[in-house]
Design a protein around this motif. Structure first.
Motif, PDB file in Angstrom:
ATOM      1  N   GLY A 303       0.814  -1.215   0.000  1.00  0.00           N
ATOM      2  CA  GLY A 303       0.000   0.000   0.000  1.00  0.00           C
ATOM      3  C   GLY A 303       0.843   1.258   0.000  1.00  0.00           C
ATOM      4  N   LEU A 304       1.913   1.271   0.786  1.00  0.00           N
ATOM      5  CA  LEU A 304       2.784   2.444   0.846  1.00  0.00           C
ATOM      6  C   LEU A 304       3.471   2.690  -0.493  1.00  0.00           C
ATOM      7  CD1 LEU A 304       4.386   1.964   4.387  1.00  0.00           C
ATOM      8  CD2 LEU A 304       2.737   3.729   3.696  1.00  0.00           C
ATOM      9  N   ARG A 305       3.932   1.614  -1.140  1.00  0.00           N
ATOM     10  CA  ARG A 305       4.584   1.768  -2.445  1.00  0.00           C
ATOM     11  C   ARG A 305       3.601   2.316  -3.480  1.00  0.00           C
ATOM     12  NH1 ARG A 305       6.844  -3.331  -1.266  1.00  0.00           N
ATOM     13  NH2 ARG A 305       5.483  -4.326  -2.817  1.00  0.00           N
ATOM     14  N   MET A 306       2.373   1.856  -3.426  1.00  0.00           N
ATOM     15  CA  MET A 306       1.364   2.335  -4.361  1.00  0.00           C
ATOM     16  C   MET A 306       1.063   3.811  -4.137  1.00  0.00           C
ATOM     17  SD  MET A 306      -1.262  -0.916  -4.425  1.00  0.00           S
ATOM     18  CE  MET A 306      -2.375  -0.157  -5.618  1.00  0.00           C
ATOM     19  N   ILE A 307       0.994   4.216  -2.866  1.00  0.00           N
ATOM     20  CA  ILE A 307       0.728   5.627  -2.557  1.00  0.00           C
ATOM     21  C   ILE A 307       1.875   6.508  -3.037  1.00  0.00           C
ATOM     22  CG2 ILE A 307       0.463   7.286  -0.671  1.00  0.00           C
ATOM     23  CD1 ILE A 307      -1.033   5.093   0.875  1.00  0.00           C
ATOM     24  N   VAL A 308       3.120   6.068  -2.772  1.00  0.00           N
ATOM     25  CA  VAL A 308       4.293   6.848  -3.174  1.00  0.00           C
ATOM     26  C   VAL A 308       4.346   7.022  -4.689  1.00  0.00           C
ATOM     27  CG1 VAL A 308       6.814   6.815  -3.292  1.00  0.00           C
ATOM     28  CG2 VAL A 308       5.658   6.244  -1.149  1.00  0.00           C
ATOM     29  N   LYS A 309       3.987   5.970  -5.428  1.00  0.00           N
ATOM     30  CA  LYS A 309       4.052   6.026  -6.890  1.00  0.00           C
ATOM     31  C   LYS A 309       2.762   6.546  -7.513  1.00  0.00           C
ATOM     32  CE  LYS A 309       7.475   2.334  -7.314  1.00  0.00           C
ATOM     33  NZ  LYS A 309       8.509   3.198  -7.916  1.00  0.00           N
ATOM     34  N   GLY A 310       1.821   6.971  -6.655  1.00  0.00           N
ATOM     35  CA  GLY A 310       0.575   7.531  -7.168  1.00  0.00           C
ATOM     36  C   GLY A 310      -0.332   6.527  -7.840  1.00  0.00           C
ATOM     37  N   LYS A 311      -0.237   5.287  -7.439  1.00  0.00           N
ATOM     38  CA  LYS A 311      -1.028   4.233  -8.070  1.00  0.00           C
ATOM     39  C   LYS A 311      -2.133   3.697  -7.165  1.00  0.00           C
ATOM     40  CE  LYS A 311       2.547   2.631 -11.258  1.00  0.00           C
ATOM     41  NZ  LYS A 311       3.297   1.458 -11.755  1.00  0.00           N
ATOM     42  N   PHE A 312      -2.311   4.311  -5.999  1.00  0.00           N
ATOM     43  CA  PHE A 312      -3.366   3.834  -5.092  1.00  0.00           C
ATOM     44  C   PHE A 312      -4.692   4.466  -5.511  1.00  0.00           C
ATOM     45  CE2 PHE A 312      -5.992   3.602  -1.313  1.00  0.00           C
ATOM     46  CZ  PHE A 312      -5.713   2.328  -0.857  1.00  0.00           C
ATOM     47  N   PRO A 313      -5.686   3.653  -5.850  1.00  0.00           N
ATOM     48  CA  PRO A 313      -6.975   4.208  -6.300  1.00  0.00           C
ATOM     49  C   PRO A 313      -7.720   4.875  -5.144  1.00  0.00           C
ATOM     50  CG  PRO A 313      -7.118   1.822  -6.085  1.00  0.00           C
ATOM     51  CD  PRO A 313      -5.683   2.181  -5.850  1.00  0.00           C
ATOM     52  N   LEU A 314      -8.030   6.154  -5.299  1.00  0.00           N
ATOM     53  CA  LEU A 314      -8.733   6.898  -4.241  1.00  0.00           C
ATOM     54  C   LEU A 314     -10.237   6.700  -4.307  1.00  0.00           C
ATOM     55  CD1 LEU A 314      -6.683  10.225  -4.396  1.00  0.00           C
ATOM     56  CD2 LEU A 314      -6.372   8.278  -2.855  1.00  0.00           C
ATOM     57  N   GLY A 315     -10.735   6.352  -5.463  1.00  0.00           N
ATOM     58  CA  GLY A 315     -12.174   6.135  -5.608  1.00  0.00           C
ATOM     59  C   GLY A 315     -12.452   4.917  -6.460  1.00  0.00           C
ATOM     60  N   PHE A 316     -13.721   4.635  -6.642  1.00  0.00           N
ATOM     61  CA  PHE A 316     -14.118   3.480  -7.453  1.00  0.00           C
ATOM     62  C   PHE A 316     -15.340   3.847  -8.268  1.00  0.00           C
ATOM     63  CE2 PHE A 316     -16.787  -0.313  -8.048  1.00  0.00           C
ATOM     64  CZ  PHE A 316     -15.916  -1.088  -8.797  1.00  0.00           C
ATOM     65  N   GLU A 317     -15.249   3.628  -9.564  1.00  0.00           N
ATOM     66  CA  GLU A 317     -16.354   3.889 -10.465  1.00  0.00           C
ATOM     67  C   GLU A 317     -16.874   2.568 -11.010  1.00  0.00           C
ATOM     68  OE1 GLU A 317     -17.949   6.611 -11.301  1.00  0.00           O
ATOM     69  OE2 GLU A 317     -16.700   7.955 -10.074  1.00  0.00           O
ATOM     70  N   PRO A 318     -18.112   2.211 -10.689  1.00  0.00           N
ATOM     71  CA  PRO A 318     -18.662   0.964 -11.250  1.00  0.00           C
ATOM     72  C   PRO A 318     -18.653   1.013 -12.774  1.00  0.00           C
ATOM     73  CG  PRO A 318     -20.077   1.846  -9.525  1.00  0.00           C
ATOM     74  CD  PRO A 318     -19.068   2.906  -9.830  1.00  0.00           C
ATOM     75  N   SER A 319     -18.545  -0.138 -13.397  1.00  0.00           N
ATOM     76  CA  SER A 319     -18.564  -0.190 -14.856  1.00  0.00           C
ATOM     77  C   SER A 319     -19.953   0.161 -15.368  1.00  0.00           C
ATOM     78  CB  SER A 319     -18.162  -1.587 -15.341  1.00  0.00           C
ATOM     79  OG  SER A 319     -19.180  -2.523 -15.049  1.00  0.00           O
TER      80      SER A 319
END
Length: 354
Positions: A303-319
């Motif tokens: 999770g920390l690596r994803m946050i640092v690299k800007g890859k952590f999804p902040l929201g979710f959009e249903p298809s």
């Protein structure tokens, strides 16, 4: 037509080597016919297995141009055509075809040690088959006065898996066994489903518990589909493995294991949003919805690596098709439930009148 055969030869104590043989063959000649001619006409020391020559015994399995197959089933013409189709597309349609002699490469099967040339040691293959107890068990029943009868519908469930000739092609191509020698293999699990589906067997629950043992059993399958693609008898081992998984999932709750939770959570999230909400997936599966603190802690570095690299999804959009996906899943689940009810009713004996 002249064909060049490249044969991968090997002794137990030596490295593999390639030897070439040229034959003038008919396109309808089988690969086994060609092997016989090489042995009888050019090199009597060539070792390979054969028996029935009629796609029944499974003895002559080898790798033909990198694909496990029965040498008695594949012929020269169809094999060369298959290879030609797999070549990169040539943009210049006016280009002359390759003038080189057509080539077929023959090698021993994979995932098993070589004894000599195209002959492999299949001990692990047979041991893994034995491990799933591929025999109908009726030990808990009293000895009947007559044989155990089955309806045509009950017998029909065994037809596909009953076609397995234990040639080893699926085992040879199994990626899961290659990385995990404890995985029993697709051939064994295809036979395992035959036992699960057999109405005469009285050990279904015990069998399912055994096949549910982590990555040694059905959950070790990586679903690469190679076993289905090479099976010469259309047994479709992957399909049989999926059926066993379905039987296990019907009997187990999400709290029984992380493996079960993984599958059930995946279906649940897809049903909700049309695709997987990655933020919830790890928390529900690995963290067990905050019940598994150790599992949650294991997610922190990722999770920390994803946050640092800007890859952590902040929201979710249903298809856009989430409602359609949801209705399809609901329809399948209703259909499966109704089929189970019909099968249960069919198996319930009618009361005998007084």
């Amino acid at each position: 037509m002249q064909v060049l055969f490249k044969v991968i030869r090997q002794d137990q104590t030596a490295a593999p080597r390639v030897e070439t043989f040229t034959l003038d063959v008919d396109p309808g000649s089988t690969i086994l016919d060609c092997l016989n001619r090489i042995k009888w006409e050019q090199d009597g020391t060539l070792a390979y297995r054969k028996n029935c020559r009629n796609t029944i015994c499974g003895s002559c399995s080898i790798r033909i141009n990198g694909r496990s197959a029965l040498a008695c089933k594949e012929n020269v013409g169809s094999e060369l055509a298959r290879v030609q189709q797999s070549l990169p597309f040539q943009a210049d349609e006016t280009a002359q075809p390759n003038a080189e002699m057509p080539t077929i490469t023959l090698a021993p099967m994979g995932n098993m040690p070589v004894i000599k040339d195209l002959v492999v040691d299949m001990q692990s293959f047979w041991s893994n088959l034995k491990a799933i107890d591929p025999y109908v068990s009726t030990a808990a029943r009293q000895i009947p006065e007559r044989e155990f009868l089955q309806t045509p519908e009950e017998r029909a469930k065994l037809n596909q898996t009953g076609n397995c000739i234990l040639c080893g092609a699926c085992y040879s191509e199994c990626n899961a066994y290659e990385v995990n020698p404890n995985f029993v293999g697709p051939h064994a699990l295809a036979k395992a489903y035959r036992m699960v589906a057999d109405s005469r067997d009285d050990q279904t629950e015990a069998r399912l518990e055994k096949y549910n043992q982590g990555t040694d059993g059905v959950w070790g399958c990586t679903r690469c589909y190679f076993c289905n693609s090479v099976c010469p008898m259309e047994v479709a081992p992957l399909d049989q493995i999926s059926k066993i998984k379905g039987e296990i999932l019907d009997r187990k709750g999400a709290q029984s294991s992380r493996i079960i939770r993984h599958r059930k959570t995946l279906i649940e999230l897809v049903k909700q949003g049309g695709w997987i909400d990655e933020r919830l997936f790890g928390l529900k599966v690995v963290g067990n919805s905050f019940r598994d603190l150790k599992g949650l802690a294991s997610l922190s570095p990722l999770g920390l690596r994803m946050i640092v690299k800007g890859k952590f999804p902040l929201g979710f959009e249903p298809s856009e098709g989430a409602s359609t996906v949801r209705s399809l899943i609901d329809s399948v689940q209703v259909l499966e439930a109704s089929q189970v009810q019909l099968e249960t009713l069919a198996e319930t004996p009618e009361p005998v009148g007084g």
